[in-house]
Design a protein around this motif. Structure first.
Motif, PDB file in Angstrom:
ATOM      1  N   LYS B 195       0.824  -1.195   0.000  1.00 13.25           N
ATOM      2  CA  LYS B 195       0.000   0.000   0.000  1.00 13.25           C
ATOM      3  C   LYS B 195       0.864   1.253   0.000  1.00 13.25           C
ATOM      4  N   ARG B 196       1.983   1.179   0.642  1.00 11.62           N
ATOM      5  CA  ARG B 196       2.910   2.317   0.663  1.00 11.62           C
ATOM      6  C   ARG B 196       3.734   2.413  -0.608  1.00 11.62           C
ATOM      7  N   GLY B 197       3.507   1.478  -1.517  1.00  8.69           N
ATOM      8  CA  GLY B 197       4.292   1.510  -2.739  1.00  8.69           C
ATOM      9  C   GLY B 197       5.727   1.114  -2.467  1.00  8.69           C
ATOM     10  N   ARG B 288      13.140   2.927   7.396  1.00  6.71           N
ATOM     11  CA  ARG B 288      12.105   3.865   6.965  1.00  6.71           C
ATOM     12  C   ARG B 288      10.739   3.186   6.969  1.00  6.71           C
ATOM     13  N   CYS B 291       9.445   2.276  10.562  1.00  7.62           N
ATOM     14  CA  CYS B 291       8.907   3.436  11.285  1.00  7.62           C
ATOM     15  C   CYS B 291       7.601   3.903  10.663  1.00  7.62           C
ATOM     16  N   SER B 292       7.532   3.880   9.335  1.00  6.18           N
ATOM     17  CA  SER B 292       6.328   4.344   8.664  1.00  6.18           C
ATOM     18  C   SER B 292       5.120   3.524   9.088  1.00  6.18           C
ATOM     19  N   GLY B 295       3.571   4.654  11.966  1.00  9.95           N
ATOM     20  CA  GLY B 295       3.072   6.025  11.866  1.00  9.95           C
ATOM     21  C   GLY B 295       4.109   7.045  12.277  1.00  9.95           C
ATOM     22  N   LEU B 296       5.367   6.652  12.292  1.00  8.31           N
ATOM     23  CA  LEU B 296       6.429   7.551  12.735  1.00  8.31           C
ATOM     24  C   LEU B 296       7.351   7.875  11.565  1.00  8.31           C
ATOM     25  N   SER B 297       7.986   9.028  11.649  1.00  3.80           N
ATOM     26  CA  SER B 297       8.913   9.375  10.575  1.00  3.80           C
ATOM     27  C   SER B 297      10.185   8.556  10.729  1.00  3.80           C
ATOM     28  N   GLU B 299      13.360   9.397  10.356  1.00  6.69           N
ATOM     29  CA  GLU B 299      14.408  10.067  11.118  1.00  6.69           C
ATOM     30  C   GLU B 299      13.769  10.587  12.396  1.00  6.69           C
ATOM     31  N   SER B 300      14.527  10.651  13.466  1.00  4.93           N
ATOM     32  CA  SER B 300      13.962  11.150  14.717  1.00  4.93           C
ATOM     33  C   SER B 300      13.436  12.575  14.533  1.00  4.93           C
TER      34      SER B 300
END
Lengths: 398, 409
Positions: B195-197, B288, B291-292, B295-297, B299-300
């Motif tokens: 879904k995120r490609g 990446r 974390c995605s 729901g988090l970016s 990088e901090s």
């Protein structure tokens, strides 16, 4: 036209958050010198006069040889004491010199970097964040966490654990209703406090007075009056309002007075005192009044924030998640202003899908390929709806 | 900074307290000698003491001279410090966070957890729990404390720690060049990744194929049928089927490359098999995506925000000086008054600035597309239209308000 993208690094203006890093050891160095100087002054006066008196007494045969020897011994003891104190100062001096050197080197590294995209800059900036975090933790009294983080990251020379631990020891004793430690600190820094026209000592003495009155014990009340005469009344011109209250308080035991007096008995004065102490402590040592992390984050959150970060529309699912949209900072950034932009920056070659979402053609094609679609089809990056390419129209951004 | 380092070296060499200690020592020696001679001959006491007065005075003069030199050295260093790091007033008025320490604490906990500092994070969570922070807005700083009344969402720290320790475990395996745990994770989450490609699962599997293909001399695995060309073949047969629909071309390429196994270096497929950066690349992609999905970016955010802050501060500082001098307030609370240039890596969202009003579009004032394909903000459109009709400011196209459509960028 201002450019919104830059990777230029100007070390001189970049080192704004780092002023206390060199300032504090310097202030401590000066303070350390004053301690050394004061001790030398005190001991030299005392020693010279003891020697003169002993010599005179011995000459006039007023002193027995035993007395003379006793005086000489006391002089030797004083001198050894001075040496001990100076040695301690010298060790502290050495520590501060060493610390300053490490810190100058750390800041100097920034001058060797080409741009903000330099990997070395990233590493440096991470260390800066660790420094800011340790500073924040110390200021809120989270000593263990601060010490562990500093240890874990090997940045002991770049943070000021000891200074803040001492500070929070005093501020905590104030919160617990004790003035002894704070008064001792005032005594150590008497000259500087006078120069700053600090109200701290007066406020501490006033609090002692209030505590004596609070007991309503006859003897304590008498003590309170002599305490006031000694420590408070000399300031009647500097703090006339408070001196009024000093007199007035005698008439109002706890629990009966009208508001300004009732308030003087309030427990919250202790936390006010603690805050006043920390504020005084920090300005004495050229430390910023608030954690630098607040300043860095306030500026950074706004610089990164866009109207989209708290928008009702979900961002496209393929994009990297923005730090402001990420759970860590989203609520924190909500009331802050968003960044100002004078130019649009959107994908090249925008295509509008029938559902109202627009994406760059390149991204649409890549997503379709990764999703295994046949050529001629697009898939929405948010909703996953599939459309024929012909259904997409071109968007012109001016 | 180099010149400051030189000043510091001078200070350390020429202006420290060691000499004053040596001179104190000399006084001490004289006193001890005097004591000795008094003990030897009590009758000489007055003479010995009288004789000691001058040397004692000189001794202290010497100590004071030593101190004077230290003081002078410190002043010189202080001047160099002022020159190298001139004092700049920090804009404490922009501290919009003092009233919200609970949220900062939460952000710090999450930062420590995502950085893998589990021990520090747990100490911090304990300390913060025991001693919750008090909001301490300074006079003049914005106070948002009323917003904190709605409780700060609780941090499920244990859950988060478990997730991140899983992430670090997988990353460690990647570092040791073991792809299996990462592939397993990607397979378990293949639906969300698709879904995120993201083609992480395929990238990892492809690297596994290449890794086997390169054989024992490169991968150090046992030299048997499960390694080398045959191992890669077996792996492809077992695992590539599920990717055929989406990555047919890549798979064909890998298969063809097998024909060149003897002289890969000179083949057109050399680049596919050059894995010098491949391990770092998959580690980055893995972090990446991991974390995605939380729901988090990647990088901090704390790191990015603090860095962006340091970049923004010089500009804000200039502005702050002007505002202070003119005794004006910032005109709007919802937007910063100046543009701040950031590195490209810190730009995450599409920004649309209406070419008519020069304002950024928002949920309340969204971008609208006209039938001619040009875009302006909704409020500008309403201002442009006369009786529901308007002309596009950028082309001769004329249309009516109802034909314009809101778009999402």
């Amino acid at each position: 036209m201002a450019d919104h993208i830059t990777s230029k690094l100007n070390p001189d203006s970049h080192l704004i958050l780092d002023q206390p890093l060199l300032r504090l050891p310097f202030e401590l160095l000066r303070k350390n010198f004053k301690v050394a100087h004061l001790n030398v002054e005190k001991e030299s006066t005392a020693l010279k006069s003891t020697l003169r008196e002993t010599a005179n007494a011995s000459l006039n045969a007023n002193a027995s040889p035993d007395d003379v020897l006793k005086n000489v011994d006391s002089m030797i003891a004083r001198m050894r004491g001075l040496k001990r104190k100076l040695t301690a100062c010298s060790e502290e001096e050495n520590r501060l010199h060493q610390q300053s050197q490490s810190r100058i080197r750390h800041l100097g590294e920034l001058y060797g970097m080409q741009s903000l995209d330099d990997v070395k800059y990233e590493e440096w900036s991470r260390t800066r964040l660790d420094r800011l975090l340790v500073d924040y933790l110390l200021r809120y009294g989270y000593k263990e966490s601060a010490a562990e983080l500093a240890q874990e990251k090997g940045i002991g020379e770049l943070v000021d654990v000891e200074t803040f631990v001492q500070m929070s020891r005093i501020s905590e004793s104030l919160r617990g209703g004790r003035v002894t430690e704070a008064l001792a600190w005032c005594n150590e820094n008497k000259k500087d406090l006078r120069r700053m026209e600090s109200k701290l000592e007066f406020t501490l003495r006033f609090q002692q007075y209030i505590e004596m009155i609070r007991t309503q014990d006859e003897q304590k009340l008498l003590n309170a009056i002599s305490h006031a005469k000694k420590y408070l009344l000399p300031f009647k011109d500097t703090f006339p309002g408070e001196i009024q209250q000093v007199y007035g308080l005698l008439a109002f035991p706890p629990g009966v007075g009208p508001d300004p007096y009732a308030e003087l008995y309030s427990d919250s004065r202790w936390s006010d005192l603690s805050n006043l102490f920390m504020h005084t402590h920090n300005s004495l040592l050229s430390l910023p009044p608030v954690p630098l992390l607040h300043i860095a984050l306030s500026a950074g959150l706004s610089a990164l924030k866009t109207p989209s970060c708290h928008s009702l529309h979900t961002p496209s699912s393929t994009a990297s998640i923005c730090p402001i949209c990420s759970t860590e900072l989203n609520d924190l950034a909500r009331p802050l202003p968003y960044a100002h932009h004078t130019n649009s920056h959107v994908d090249n070659d925008l295509k509008l899908l029938p559902n109202g979402c627009a994406y760059g053609k390149g991204r649409l094609e890549e997503y379709a390929r990764k999703a295994g679609l046949e050529t001629g089809w697009y898939k929405d990056l948010r909703s996953g709806e599939v459309y024929r390419c012909e259904e997409a129209t071109t968007v012109y951004i001016t | 900074m180099d010149s400051l380092l030189i000043e510091l070296a001078k200070l350390r060499r020429d202006a420290n307290l060691t000499e004053s200690i040596q001179d104190v020592d000399k006084i001490l020696e004289q006193l001890e000698a005097a004591r000795e001679s008094i003990v030897q001959d009590p009758n000489s006491a007055s003479f010995t003491l009288a004789k000691l007065q001058n040397p004692l005075k000189h001794g202290f003069d010497k100590v004071n001279e030593d101190l004077k030199r230290v003081h002078k050295g410190q002043s010189a260093y202080g001047r160099a410090l002022d020159k190298n790091l001139p004092h700049k007033e920090l804009p404490f008025d922009i501290d919009g966070l003092a009233s919200r320490p609970a949220l900062i604490n939460r952000a710090i906990s999450m930062h420590l957890l995502r950085e893998g500092q589990f021990q520090v994070a747990s100490t911090f969570l304990d300390e913060a729990q025991e001693n919750p922070p008090q909001p301490s807005p300074m006079p003049g700083t914005p106070n948002f404390s009323e917003m904190d009344e709605t409780e700060v969402p609780s941090l499920k720290s244990q859950e988060l720690q478990d997730k991140f320790s899983n992430m670090y475990a997988i990353l460690n395996e990647l570092k040791a060049q073991n792809l299996h745990p990462a592939i397993e994770w990607a397979r378990a989450n293949s639906h969300e990744l698709e879904k995120r490609g993201s083609n992480l699962e395929f990238e990892l599997s492809k690297l596994q194929f290449v890794w086997l293909f390169l054989g024992p001399s490169v991968n150090g695995l046992p030299n048997d049928l499960n390694n080398g060309l045959s191992g890669a073949l077996v792996y492809a047969q077992q695992h590539f089927q599920r990717f055929q629909a989406r990555f047919l071309k890549d798979i064909q390429q890998l298969a063809t490359a097998m024909a060149y196994s003897s002289n890969l270096k000179d083949s057109p497929y050399y680049r596919t098999f050059d894995i010098e950066t491949a391990w770092d690349d998959v580690s980055t992609s893995f972090t990446r995506e991991f974390c995605s999905l939380l729901g988090l970016s990647a990088e901090s955010p704390l790191y990015l925000a603090a860095t962006a802050g340091a970049i923004a501060l010089p500009t804000l500082l200039k502005l702050y000086a002007i505002v202070k001098e003119k005794r004006t307030e910032w005109t709007t609370r919802s937007e910063l008054p100046v543009e701040i240039a950031l590195p490209k890596s810190m730009i995450f969202h599409a920004i649309f600035v209406c070419p008519v009003s020069k304002e950024q579009t928002t949920d309340q004032n969204p971008p609208m597309i006209m039938p001619c394909g040009h875009v302006v903000a909704k409020e500008s459109l309403q201002r442009l239209s006369k009786g529901g009709k308007f002309k596009c400011p950028y082309c001769p196209g004329e249309s009516i308000l109802s034909q314009a459509r809101e778009i999402i960028l």
